[in-house]
Design a protein around this motif. Sequence first.
Motif, mmCIF file in Angstrom:
data_model
loop_
_atom_site.group_PDB
_atom_site.id
_atom_site.type_symbol
_atom_site.label_atom_id
_atom_site.label_comp_id
_atom_site.label_asym_id
_atom_site.label_seq_id
_atom_site.Cartn_x
_atom_site.Cartn_y
_atom_site.Cartn_z
ATOM 1 N N VAL A 30 0.833 -1.201 0.000
ATOM 2 C CA VAL A 30 0.000 0.000 0.000
ATOM 3 C C VAL A 30 0.869 1.253 0.000
ATOM 4 C CG1 VAL A 30 -1.632 1.361 1.367
ATOM 5 C CG2 VAL A 30 -2.011 -1.083 1.062
ATOM 6 N N LEU A 31 1.940 1.245 0.796
ATOM 7 C CA LEU A 31 2.827 2.410 0.883
ATOM 8 C C LEU A 31 3.513 2.710 -0.447
ATOM 9 C CD1 LEU A 31 4.473 1.950 4.410
ATOM 10 C CD2 LEU A 31 2.730 3.606 3.720
ATOM 11 N N ARG A 32 3.650 1.713 -1.285
ATOM 12 C CA ARG A 32 4.248 1.948 -2.595
ATOM 13 C C ARG A 32 3.413 2.888 -3.443
ATOM 14 N NH1 ARG A 32 6.559 -4.039 -4.476
ATOM 15 N NH2 ARG A 32 8.240 -4.144 -2.928
ATOM 16 N N PHE A 33 2.123 2.976 -3.129
ATOM 17 C CA PHE A 33 1.244 3.844 -3.898
ATOM 18 C C PHE A 33 1.330 5.303 -3.460
ATOM 19 C CE2 PHE A 33 -0.531 -0.201 -5.065
ATOM 20 C CZ PHE A 33 -1.013 0.002 -6.351
ATOM 21 N N ILE A 34 2.070 5.568 -2.386
ATOM 22 C CA ILE A 34 2.289 6.964 -1.996
ATOM 23 C C ILE A 34 3.775 7.312 -2.091
ATOM 24 C CG2 ILE A 34 0.237 7.121 -0.541
ATOM 25 C CD1 ILE A 34 1.992 6.632 1.889
ATOM 26 N N ILE B 275 0.262 7.974 -10.077
ATOM 27 C CA ILE B 275 -0.988 7.280 -10.431
ATOM 28 C C ILE B 275 -2.034 7.513 -9.360
ATOM 29 C CG2 ILE B 275 -2.020 5.024 -10.876
ATOM 30 C CD1 ILE B 275 0.715 4.086 -11.897
ATOM 31 N N THR B 276 -1.628 7.438 -8.094
ATOM 32 C CA THR B 276 -2.556 7.640 -6.983
ATOM 33 C C THR B 276 -3.142 9.045 -7.015
ATOM 34 O OG1 THR B 276 -1.250 6.108 -5.625
ATOM 35 C CG2 THR B 276 -2.806 7.545 -4.482
ATOM 36 N N ALA B 277 -2.288 10.053 -7.245
ATOM 37 C CA ALA B 277 -2.751 11.440 -7.294
ATOM 38 C C ALA B 277 -3.720 11.658 -8.450
ATOM 39 C CB ALA B 277 -1.556 12.380 -7.422
ATOM 40 N N ALA B 278 -3.377 11.079 -9.604
ATOM 41 C CA ALA B 278 -4.252 11.212 -10.772
ATOM 42 C C ALA B 278 -5.601 10.553 -10.520
ATOM 43 C CB ALA B 278 -3.580 10.597 -12.001
ATOM 44 N N LEU B 279 -5.578 9.380 -9.920
ATOM 45 C CA LEU B 279 -6.817 8.675 -9.598
ATOM 46 C C LEU B 279 -7.659 9.483 -8.624
ATOM 47 C CD1 LEU B 279 -8.487 6.044 -9.810
ATOM 48 C CD2 LEU B 279 -7.144 5.150 -7.885
ATOM 49 N N TYR B 280 -7.002 10.066 -7.627
ATOM 50 C CA TYR B 280 -7.713 10.875 -6.627
ATOM 51 C C TYR B 280 -8.407 12.060 -7.295
ATOM 52 C CZ TYR B 280 -8.642 13.490 -2.346
ATOM 53 O OH TYR B 280 -9.264 14.165 -1.324
ATOM 54 N N LEU B 281 -7.681 12.771 -8.171
ATOM 55 C CA LEU B 281 -8.245 13.956 -8.823
ATOM 56 C C LEU B 281 -9.411 13.596 -9.730
ATOM 57 C CD1 LEU B 281 -4.948 15.874 -9.692
ATOM 58 C CD2 LEU B 281 -6.639 16.480 -7.931
ATOM 59 N N VAL B 282 -9.272 12.500 -10.453
ATOM 60 C CA VAL B 282 -10.349 12.066 -11.351
ATOM 61 C C VAL B 282 -11.616 11.772 -10.554
ATOM 62 C CG1 VAL B 282 -11.124 10.204 -12.872
ATOM 63 C CG2 VAL B 282 -8.852 11.200 -13.173
ATOM 64 N N ILE B 283 -11.486 11.021 -9.469
ATOM 65 C CA ILE B 283 -12.650 10.654 -8.656
ATOM 66 C C ILE B 283 -13.246 11.890 -7.984
ATOM 67 C CG2 ILE B 283 -13.426 9.326 -6.658
ATOM 68 C CD1 ILE B 283 -11.296 7.245 -7.394
ATOM 69 N N SER C 157 -15.805 18.903 2.354
ATOM 70 C CA SER C 157 -15.002 18.029 3.223
ATOM 71 C C SER C 157 -15.481 16.591 3.113
ATOM 72 C CB SER C 157 -15.086 18.509 4.679
ATOM 73 O OG SER C 157 -16.427 18.487 5.148
ATOM 74 N N GLY C 158 -16.796 16.423 2.932
ATOM 75 C CA GLY C 158 -17.342 15.074 2.745
ATOM 76 C C GLY C 158 -16.871 14.452 1.452
ATOM 77 N N ILE C 159 -16.742 15.280 0.409
ATOM 78 C CA ILE C 159 -16.243 14.778 -0.880
ATOM 79 C C ILE C 159 -14.787 14.338 -0.749
ATOM 80 C CG2 ILE C 159 -15.721 15.375 -3.269
ATOM 81 C CD1 ILE C 159 -18.080 17.262 -3.248
ATOM 82 N N TYR C 160 -14.001 15.119 -0.003
ATOM 83 C CA TYR C 160 -12.604 14.733 0.231
ATOM 84 C C TYR C 160 -12.536 13.365 0.919
ATOM 85 C CZ TYR C 160 -10.991 19.467 -0.913
ATOM 86 O OH TYR C 160 -10.704 20.644 -1.548
ATOM 87 N N PHE C 161 -13.366 13.193 1.948
ATOM 88 C CA PHE C 161 -13.373 11.935 2.696
ATOM 89 C C PHE C 161 -13.811 10.781 1.808
ATOM 90 C CE2 PHE C 161 -15.883 8.848 5.157
ATOM 91 C CZ PHE C 161 -14.890 8.350 5.982
ATOM 92 N N LEU C 162 -14.892 10.998 1.056
ATOM 93 C CA LEU C 162 -15.413 9.950 0.181
ATOM 94 C C LEU C 162 -14.381 9.567 -0.881
ATOM 95 C CD1 LEU C 162 -17.696 8.130 -0.771
ATOM 96 C CD2 LEU C 162 -18.657 10.078 -2.029
ATOM 97 N N THR C 163 -13.741 10.578 -1.479
ATOM 98 C CA THR C 163 -12.725 10.316 -2.498
ATOM 99 C C THR C 163 -11.555 9.530 -1.926
ATOM 100 O OG1 THR C 163 -13.299 12.391 -3.617
ATOM 101 C CG2 THR C 163 -11.195 11.365 -4.205
#
Length: 235
Positions: free
Chosen positions: A89-93, A100-108, A194-200
């Motif tokens: 999991v830590l490899r993704f940060i 990839i993780t940042a891009a996925l986060y922004l898209v969602i 803030s809820g969107i941040y948590f959900l994402t």
Amino acid sequence: MRKITEQEINQIFDFTKKHYVEFYDVQVELVDHLANAIEDQWKTNPNISFEDALQIEFKKFGIFGFTGLIEQKQAQLHKHYNKMLLREVLRFISLPKVIITAALYLVIYFFIENTGSLGEVITLGFLVISFLFFMVDGFRFIFKIKKEQKKQGRSWLIQSVAFSVFSLPTVGLSGGYFSIVNQLFAQNLNISNSGIYFLTTFVVLQIILMFVFYRVIKPSLNQSIKETEKRFQFA
């Protein structure tokens, strides 16, 4: 010097079963250890009986007997797979996967923000389907192992660890699922920024865990089970 007979080996196997050692691989390990220890006793005291020598060795395991050894081995395996899960999991940060993780986060995030209630419902649907998939797949996995155990008449320590490891995605994330559902419906599917941040964040974590679990953890568990079965196939 006197040697352990085949009949006495069988007696030691029965002894381990009577003391709640259900896993065949642990039984074999204990039988080998106890047999060697008894033969060592006979080197210094050839007149001691097999039964007395066995009891002397058993008392060395303490008041909990073999239970403490089994729990120790289970804890070691749990620690191994927990560290494996955390490492992956830590490899993704960390670079390069953090991109990839940042891009996925922004898209969602922008998907949820720009689609309103519909996006929230779709995201919630994804989480619910993921949750149900984990549960169904977990039950299938456990049923398959139980079927193999019944067919072989044996069970392995790694199988018991696999049961609990396989429950992590559902048990570990269930609190987050219910928290999100409550928040969405309490606010009529109109959550705050803030809820969107948590959900994402939760969705991204879910995707990463699914990837790691099915790409790394599950194959490793299956491989360990197969190796154990092969190792003790003719034992």
